[in-house]
Enzyme design. Structure first.
Site, PDB file in Angstrom:
ATOM      1  N   ASP A  89     -76.097 -43.592 -36.094  1.00 41.46           N
ATOM      2  CA  ASP A  89     -74.997 -42.968 -36.324  1.00 41.46           C
ATOM      3  C   ASP A  89     -75.046 -41.782 -35.536  1.00 41.46           C
ATOM      4  OD1 ASP A  89     -73.005 -42.035 -38.088  1.00 41.46           O
ATOM      5  OD2 ASP A  89     -74.401 -42.368 -39.928  1.00 41.46           O
TER       6      ASP A  89
HETATM    7  C1  BGC Z   1     -70.586 -42.131 -40.109  1.00 45.76           C
HETATM    8  C2  BGC Z   1     -70.338 -43.272 -39.997  1.00 45.76           C
HETATM    9  C3  BGC Z   1     -69.679 -43.511 -38.892  1.00 45.76           C
HETATM   10  C4  BGC Z   1     -69.667 -42.601 -38.092  1.00 45.76           C
HETATM   11  C5  BGC Z   1     -68.058 -43.095 -37.274  1.00 45.76           C
HETATM   12  C6  BGC Z   1     -71.767 -40.869 -38.904  1.00 45.76           C
HETATM   13  O1  BGC Z   1     -70.959 -39.306 -39.419  1.00 45.76           O
HETATM   14  O2  BGC Z   1     -72.153 -41.331 -40.737  1.00 45.76           O
HETATM   15  O3  BGC Z   1     -70.885 -43.496 -41.287  1.00 45.76           O
HETATM   16  O4  BGC Z   1     -69.894 -45.259 -39.345  1.00 45.76           O
HETATM   17  O5  BGC Z   1     -69.647 -41.536 -37.963  1.00 45.76           O
HETATM   18  O6  BGC Z   1     -67.331 -42.281 -37.507  1.00 45.76           O
END
Ligand code: BGC
Length: 748
Positions: free
Chosen positions: A289
């Site tokens: 993530d």
């Molecule tokens: C979120 C993810 C997301 C990623 C990219 C993160 O902060 O937890 O779910 O896909 O950002 O935007």
């Protein structure tokens, strides 16, 4: 409607030809592996590590971001394997051109959070789940992928399959709610929808099951918080939707920010290697993530980013999203003998395989086609599907004296409230179209579109969503006094649920409840629309207002869908995918809890020395599975093919469902089971099957459910998946607290 059904049929026919497509994939698989190997042979260690590095464009960020040197230079030097937040046929083409200047010309993967639509915004995922309509949910994801892929994207960071029992957690809006069985069905439907036939067609995107794992169990409902779950709960509640996503062929996984029992998910070998890649045989790749690799330093799990890189790669995180840990440190770790090249090779191969499957080595620009983008982003059939999905997502919470649907002969109707004319809030969190709200049909506009000239539509804002001014109350009361019926639209703003939007207080924000009380005092009949990204607490409204529709955040077509429901052109059939508490003190709350040795009666306070509260009943305000209709349904004639089930046998349960009301409508009949005595305490009930069907007034249909050993199995004391002999309760009903038919059977 007709057109959309045709479209749906055509698309499902394409999906239906998956077996031929799969054969093709198998036939070409060897070639792909060989091609991957031939590219690998040409790559330096630095180029391999580049493939594991993912950057965001600076336009849209969802976390902290630093820029160490020119990213463009790094693209040209082959140090970036994937970009997120670069979208649009033109932009993806330009950025891909930079990657094409690198020595080996390895194409980039473009990823984006295409969560509930791209240009055409569908209802937020939790709302869609309230439809309990897997075909429609699959179609929503299909259309999101068609539009996303037409905008040059290859990969969506969806579906989010995190189960959550905590409405304080803002990200419940993005998932399938609290139930593991329903969540697993939805996970499959969404993966199939996004990925289509899985053959790299130009209208398909790679899916990404996230966030692995148990992110939805964040303590206190606080986003990013620690997770402490037992092994049994992890396997029984949180992992199955991920397994369902693997079984449906999800191309990628994303790990999660949280630690699980002290070990960050990103550095968790047990989860990523032992379970996902080995036990489940997952062949795709895992992306971290946003920054979660380097955040292991903040967790206090590793001392610096270099250690973080070592931990994450060893644990099975293949790609580093904005953590900036792999690129600067992996080569040193290899040289120091801490990271075997074989681990890097495995991660790179997993990523390259996807690039080959998408056909990007043959044509890196194949998704970036402005003409297709133009055509798909303005496809009117997508709007029709979005409206149909929005209608299916609406839940009729309450309808005293059948105040709904409203008569089309009303002369003066008022719509009041801070969300009545809102555009952006209808889009909900995770919206790619935002801040361009121009496509949204507001609730006011939806009613205008619907009502003929003989109905005058009055409007007053009344108050803001969060501010505390009551200055607009007088105007709202005046509008209400003139109207025959008043619709009041209240709820949350789009950025009050979603990532980093946990709330400790999940009541209606600001002075909205006061506005409702003021309008109620006029004595006019009131219908309340509640727009939100989570279950809210609204006890006064629930107890005093005759009709309530839970309208979530319904997307581009929100206004038209809501108007259709208000005026009876669509009979609502949605059912809650989460339990609605009476107060935050009841959280975590879910229908499938374990009985205690001292169960308290559902609706009793002060049941001394019982497991309840002395100041609030333990039952929720609205139960999981609840949702009314403009018609009524009768359940009768329950029959079981036999009273006893042998281990490899099944029981067929059947009953009659009748539309006993005056209008056509859809019902979601729900099957719950309870294992009466087992080696570990089992939930008071668990959803094991459901069916949704449309019945004309007076029409009856026979519904059948098959009960087999799989449906009776659970993780026993030894944590083995098994069914234990004994008595099971069978409950069939319209909601988890509205059981209409009951019986028992034995497993031998
Ligand atoms: C979120 C993810 C997301 C990623 C990219 C993160 O902060 O937890 O779910 O896909 O950002 O935007």
């Amino acid at each position: 409607m007709y057109k959309c059904k045709t479209f749906m049929l055509a698309t499902l026919l394409v999906l239906g030809s998956a077996s031929i497509a799969q054969k093709k994939v198998i036939a070409t698989k060897k070639t792909i592996d060989q091609r991957v190997d031939s590219v690998m042979k040409l790559m330096t260690l630095e180029e391999k590590i580049g493939q594991l590095n993912q950057y965001s464009s600076k336009d849209e960020v969802t976390g902290p971001m630093s820029d160490n040197g020119s990213r463009k230079q790094q693209l040209v030097a082959g140090k970036v394997g994937s970009m997120l937040n670069v979208r649009g046929a033109e932009r993806t083409r330009k950025v891909q051109e930079q990657a094409m200047q690198s020595r080996l010309r390895i194409p980039l993967l473009f990823g984006q959070d295409v969560i509930h639509g791209y240009k055409t915004t569908f209802p937020i995922p939790l709302a869609e789940v309230a439809s309990w309509d897997m075909q429609a949910i699959e179609m929503g994801s299909r259309i999101a992928a068609i539009e996303g892929a037409a905008a040059g994207l290859h990969w969506t960071f969806a579906p989010m399959v995190d189960i959550s029992r905590d409405p304080r957690w803002g990200r419940v809006m993005e998932g399938a709610g609290e139930d593991t069985y329903l969540g697993s069905m939805v996970a499959k439907a969404r993966v199939k929808g996004f990925q289509g036939t899985n053959t790299g067609k130009l209208d398909e995107m790679l899916a990404c099951a996230k966030h692995f794992a148990a992110y939805g169990a964040a303590a206190g409902g606080r986003d990013y918080n620690s997770v402490d779950v037992s092994e049994r709960t992890l396997w029984e509640v949180y992992l199955p939707p991920f397994k369902a996503a693997v079984d449906a062929g999800a191309a990628t996984f994303m790990n999660s920010f949280n630690d699980i029992n002290g070990v960050p998910a990103t550095g968790n070998k047990y989860l990523q290697r032992d379970i996902l890649k080995e036990k489940w045989g997952f062949k795709g790749f895992v992306v971290s993530d946003w920054g979660s690799i380097s955040e292991m330093v903040d967790h206090g799990y590793v001392k610096d980013k270099k250690d973080a890189a070592l931990s994450a790669l060893s644990a099975g995180s293949d790609m580093d999203m904005e953590g900036q840990a792999y690129l600067p440190h992996l080569a040193t770790l290899v040289k120091e003998g801490k990271v075997p090249v074989a681990l890097i090779d495995d991660a790179v191969k997993r990523i390259l395989r996807k690039k080959f499957e998408l056909g990007l080595f043959d044509d890196p620009f194949r998704f970036s086609n402005e003409a297709r983008e133009q055509q798909q982003l303005n496809n009117p059939q997508h709007r029709i599907a979005a409206r149909e999905m929005a209608e299916k997502s609406i839940v009729l919470m309450k309808n005293e004296k059948n105040i709904l649907p409203l008569s089309k002969n009303i002369k003066k109707l008022a719509i009041i409230g801070p969300l009545a004319k809102s555009e952006e809030d209808m889009l909900g969190f995770w919206n790619v179209a935002w801040p361009d709200n121009s496509d949204v049909v507001t609730q006011y506009e939806g009613l205008q579109n619907k009502l003929g000239n003989n109905t005058e539509l009055l409007y007053a804002q009344g108050c803001g969503i969060t501010d505390t001014s009551r200055a607009g109350f007088a105007e709202a009361i005046a509008a209400a006094l003139q109207a025959e019926v008043v619709i009041v639209s209240v709820g949350e703003a789009r950025d009050m649920s979603g990532e980093a939007n946990s709330r400790a207080n999940i009541h209606l924000p600001g002075v909205q409840e006061e506005l409702l009380k003021a309008i109620h005092a006029t004595g006019k009949p009131i219908v309340v629309l509640i727009n939100a990204g989570r279950p809210l607490v609204f006890n006064w409204t629930a107890d005093n207002v005759p009709a309530i529709l839970y309208t979530w955040w319904l997307g581009s077509e929100a206004g038209n869908a809501i108007a259709n429901v208000l005026l009876g052109d669509y009979n609502p059939g949605g059912k809650l995918p989460m339990t609605f508490p009476r107060g935050e003190g009841q959280i975590p709350i879910h229908y499938n809890y374990l009985n205690t040795g001292r169960p308290s009666p559902d609706n009793d306070t002060h049941a001394r020395y019982r497991s309840g509260y002395i100041d609030m009943v333990k039952s929720p305000k609205y139960a999981f599975g609840h949702g009314l209709s403009y018609t009524t349904f009768t359940y009768s004639n329950l029959q079981m093919s036999k009273p006893t089930l042998a281990a490899n046998d099944s029981i067929i349960v059947q009953f009659t469902l009748t539309n006993s009301g005056k209008v056509a409508g859809e019902e979601v009949a729900q099957l719950y089971l309870r294992d009466e005595v087992a080696s570990v305490v089992r939930p008071v009930k668990e959803l094991k099957d459901f069916t949704k069907l449309m019945l004309q007034p007076g029409e009856s249909r026979t519904i059948r459910f098959v009960i087999n050993k799989e449906k009776l199995s659970f993780y026993n004391q030894q944590l083995e998946w098994a069914a234990e002999p004994g008595t099971f309760q069978l409950m069939i009903g319209s909601a988890s607290n509205d059981i209409r038919l009951q019986s028992k059977f034995e497993l031998q």
